[in-house]
Design an enzyme around this catalytic site. Structure first.
Site: not given
Length: 548
Positions: A204, A246
């Site tokens: 993330d 990401e």
């Protein structure tokens, strides 16, 4: 086949993103859990899924739905226990599938014991695990990402007597990656989950790990150095496990995150997604062609991940201001549909529940370059609720059947109520009903996935546009050549009509004279290619996967 024997398994894989809380509740407490997911693995296997991606499952105060982690080595009690997780991983692997989980590397929750100790004393060994300042004036060139809720990337902590740095919510203080102890701890956390059998991580918020004055604090060289360290660690100890980035950035910036096959194995191609929707409204392929032509070549082991929708808003960060206004006008005319720099809607409502357009978009998803990710519920065309808080309206319970709570849970109170309107309500839209109807969206998606699995061209082959004069028609080659023999084994011409009117297109296929194109989706043979221009008329919103 094990990851060791097929280390590039991710290139052929179809990923399925699911929110454990929303999927299936096994203990009737109103929250989906790991045991519930375990009970639905046969469904996912039957659909044609190769790898599950689980949204955050660690303990968290849930300010940001689990992206605010308070313990990296445990399971949120709503979801079960580490033993439940081990059972789930075994069940996934027993069915020949794989699983990746979210790992939040950039920040923790402010409730994490590390932060609580850090703020308590300047002498705490954890003080230097976060980024502190006596003034909120540092790193002024860094943008604010959650514009709707945050006014600064600095928050004053009265206990610490200093400001701490955060790129997302103020309850999510950023870790200090200039501290070697933080870097080592994150590698140890990866090892913990890899020991439990996960096949990789969706990492993330990668671009924001380091801060440097005079920069926008994104994509810094130091960030790439740490990513290379993560990759070397994984390759040495866990061959065949993957890292998925990401990084919501322009393609040329994301390209750097593949390194020379020494950073991420995979990265999301964020900018293609809004342009697929743009192309439909503009009745023209231009937006798609432009962004893919702008996308650099990537290293041999690397792979893009593409998606139509996910658990967040449909992000409009990677478009021009003019394009953003256009997308908002076309797809989010009501202000409530908008969130941050995006649109809080699911796939089916975005496309006005038009089954032709929904199927066309899936046909693109499964044939454009990269590995596709399906968002849970999109295989049946689930709806949303823009009136719920933040992004909760696209994270509602999975609709299994028309029984109480859509078959998701027998509880009287749920974490979030099921969709129950006249169009997308669970009595109309559910798995059981669609599996019983051979003409349903579920069967269309299932069929496309089963066809895709038979060929390597879609996951691994090069991609090349074939552009007829008619801009309403998108066409491209997908080709697979045997690395052993160098012989071409598969060649597909994908044709798509982006409009609601019949469209005619002509192609120069004279190099393939004598071949008869066959649409592998329905087995239909097309006219044999000759020595003159090849012309065809495509029905409204038609898509064809022609094998030559």
């Amino acid at each position: 086949m094990s990851a060791e024997l097929n280390p590039t398994w991710y290139k052929d894989a179809v990923f399925y993103e699911l929110y454990v809380r929303a999927f299936k509740d096994a203990n009737a407490d109103g929250h989906g859990d790991l045991r519930g997911l375990l009970s639905k693995l046969d469904y996912l296997q039957d659909l044609g899924v190769d790898c599950l991606w689980l949204l955050p499952i660690c303990p968290s105060p849930l300010v940001d739905d689990g992206y605010d982690v308070s313990d990296y080595r445990n399971i949120h009690p709503d979801y079960g226990t580490l033993d439940d997780f081990k059972a789930l991983v075994e069940g996934i692997h027993a069915r020949g599938m794989r699983v990746i989980i979210d790992v939040v590397v950039n920040h923790t929750s402010d409730q994490h014991p590390w932060f609580q100790q850090a703020r308590a004393s300047k002498d705490s060994p954890y003080r230097d695990w976060y980024v502190w300042s006596d003034t909120p004036d540092r790193y002024k060139e860094a943008r604010i990402i959650f514009k709707d809720t945050e006014t600064s990337n600095w928050t004053f902590d009265p206990v610490a007597g200093q400001y701490y740095w955060h790129r997302f919510y103020s309850q999510q203080p950023d870790l200090n990656y200039d501290n070697p102890a933080v870097q080592q701890e994150m590698l140890d956390i990866l090892d913990f989950w890899l020991e439990l059998g996960v096949d990789g991580f969706r990492v993330d918020a990668v671009p924001y790990l380091f801060e440097r004055e005079g920069t926008n604090c994104e994509n810094l060289p130091e960030t790439h150095q740490f990513v290379k360290r993560m990759r070397a660690h994984m390759d040495a100890r866990w061959p065949g496990r993957i890292l998925l980035a990401e990084a919501n950035q322009w393609p040329e910036d994301v390209r750097a995150y593949f390194g020379d096959d020494d950073e991420f194995h995979m990265a999301f191609h964020f900018p293609i997604m809004p342009r697929l929707f743009m192309a439909l409204k503009q009745r023209s392929r231009r937006a798609i062609v432009d962004i893919l032509r702008r996308t650099p070549e990537i290293p041999p082991l690397a792979q893009w991940c593409i998606f139509l929708r996910n658990h967040d808003e449909l992000t409009l960060e990677m478009v021009t201001e003019e394009e953003r206004q256009y997308m908002w006008e076309q797809y989010a005319p009501e202000p409530r549909m908008r969130l941050n720099l995006g649109i809080r809607r699911r796939l089916a409502p975005l496309l006005d529940n038009d089954q032709r357009r929904i199927r066309l978009m899936n046909a693109l998803l499964f044939t454009l370059p990269g590995s596709p990710i399906l968002y849970y519920g999109d295989e049946i065309g689930m709806g949303d609720d823009i009136w719920r808080h933040d992004r909760n309206g696209v994270r509602t319970p999975m609709q299994w059947d028309d029984s109480k709570n859509a078959g998701f849970s027998t509880a009287d109170r749920l974490y979030e109520s099921v969709i129950d309107d006249d169009v997308y309500g669970y009595r109309r839209v559910n798995v059981a009903r669609q599996r019983a109807d051979p003409n349903s969206l579920w069967h269309a998606v299932h069929h496309m996935l089963s066809v895709r699995k038979r060929y390597r061209a879609f996951g691994r082959g090069p991609f090349e546009f074939v552009l007829p004069e008619n801009e309403a028609v998108l066409a491209y080659w997908r080709v697979w050549t045997s690395p052993q023999t160098g012989a071409e084994e598969e060649r597909f011409l994908v044709l798509v009509n982006l409009t609601d009117q019949p469209q005619t297109a002509s192609f120069d296929l004279t190099d393939y004279a004598g071949r008869t194109p066959v649409d592998v989706l329905n087995g239909e043979a097309w006219p044999t290619v000759g020595h003159t221009t090849y012309s065809c008329t495509l029905a409204p919103y038609a898509y064809h996967w022609l094998q030559l």
